[in-house]
Design a protein around this motif. Structure first.
Motif, mmCIF file in Angstrom:
data_model
loop_
_atom_site.group_PDB
_atom_site.id
_atom_site.type_symbol
_atom_site.label_atom_id
_atom_site.label_comp_id
_atom_site.label_asym_id
_atom_site.label_seq_id
_atom_site.Cartn_x
_atom_site.Cartn_y
_atom_site.Cartn_z
ATOM 1 N N CYS A 39 -24.230 -29.617 15.391
ATOM 2 C CA CYS A 39 -24.538 -28.326 14.802
ATOM 3 C C CYS A 39 -24.122 -27.202 15.744
ATOM 4 C CB CYS A 39 -26.039 -28.268 14.535
ATOM 5 S SG CYS A 39 -26.606 -26.680 13.939
ATOM 6 N N GLU A 41 -25.363 -24.377 15.813
ATOM 7 C CA GLU A 41 -26.533 -23.554 16.092
ATOM 8 C C GLU A 41 -27.448 -24.215 17.128
ATOM 9 O OE1 GLU A 41 -26.773 -20.641 14.585
ATOM 10 O OE2 GLU A 41 -28.679 -20.037 15.471
ATOM 11 N N CYS A 42 -27.849 -25.466 16.891
ATOM 12 C CA CYS A 42 -28.842 -26.119 17.750
ATOM 13 C C CYS A 42 -28.270 -27.308 18.507
ATOM 14 C CB CYS A 42 -30.046 -26.554 16.920
ATOM 15 S SG CYS A 42 -29.664 -27.885 15.767
ATOM 16 N N CYS A 66 -26.382 -28.344 11.060
ATOM 17 C CA CYS A 66 -27.221 -29.452 10.624
ATOM 18 C C CYS A 66 -27.992 -28.991 9.383
ATOM 19 C CB CYS A 66 -28.185 -29.884 11.725
ATOM 20 S SG CYS A 66 -29.453 -28.655 12.107
#
Ligand SMILES: [Zn+2]
Length: 89
Positions: A39, A41-42, A66
């Motif tokens: 992902c 982002e994370c 994700c």
């Protein structure tokens, strides 16, 4: 050296490219986790296999996300649309 080794070297050098699901399977059977998609982002594994497959990208091309982050993006996008809809003249 075959294309599996070459792809591994490309990825080690930070050069990623979209792969077919069948290509991911071949590479990961030789180098487990090598082409695992994470992902943006994370940094968790997305459990998906690339832009040409079922990966989660926004309409703007951001991603991959994700499922959890994707849900956040989607609900924010909905809020944005709802928030601006009533403000137009
Ligand atoms: Zn995420």
């Amino acid at each position: 050296m075959n294309w599996l080794d070459e792809e591994r070297q490309r990825r080690d050098a930070g050069q990623r490219r979209p792969l077919l699901q069948s290509q991911h399977e071949l590479i990961n059977s030789r180098y487990p986790g090598c082409t695992l998609e994470r992902c943006c982002e994370c940094d968790d594994p997305t459990g998906r296999a690339g832009r040409g497959d079922d990966s989660l990208y926004t309409d703007e091309g951001d991603g991959p996300y994700c499922y959890d982050c994707w849900q956040g993006i989607i609900s924010n996008a909905r809020l944005d649309r709802t928030g601006t809809a009533g403000k137009e003249d």
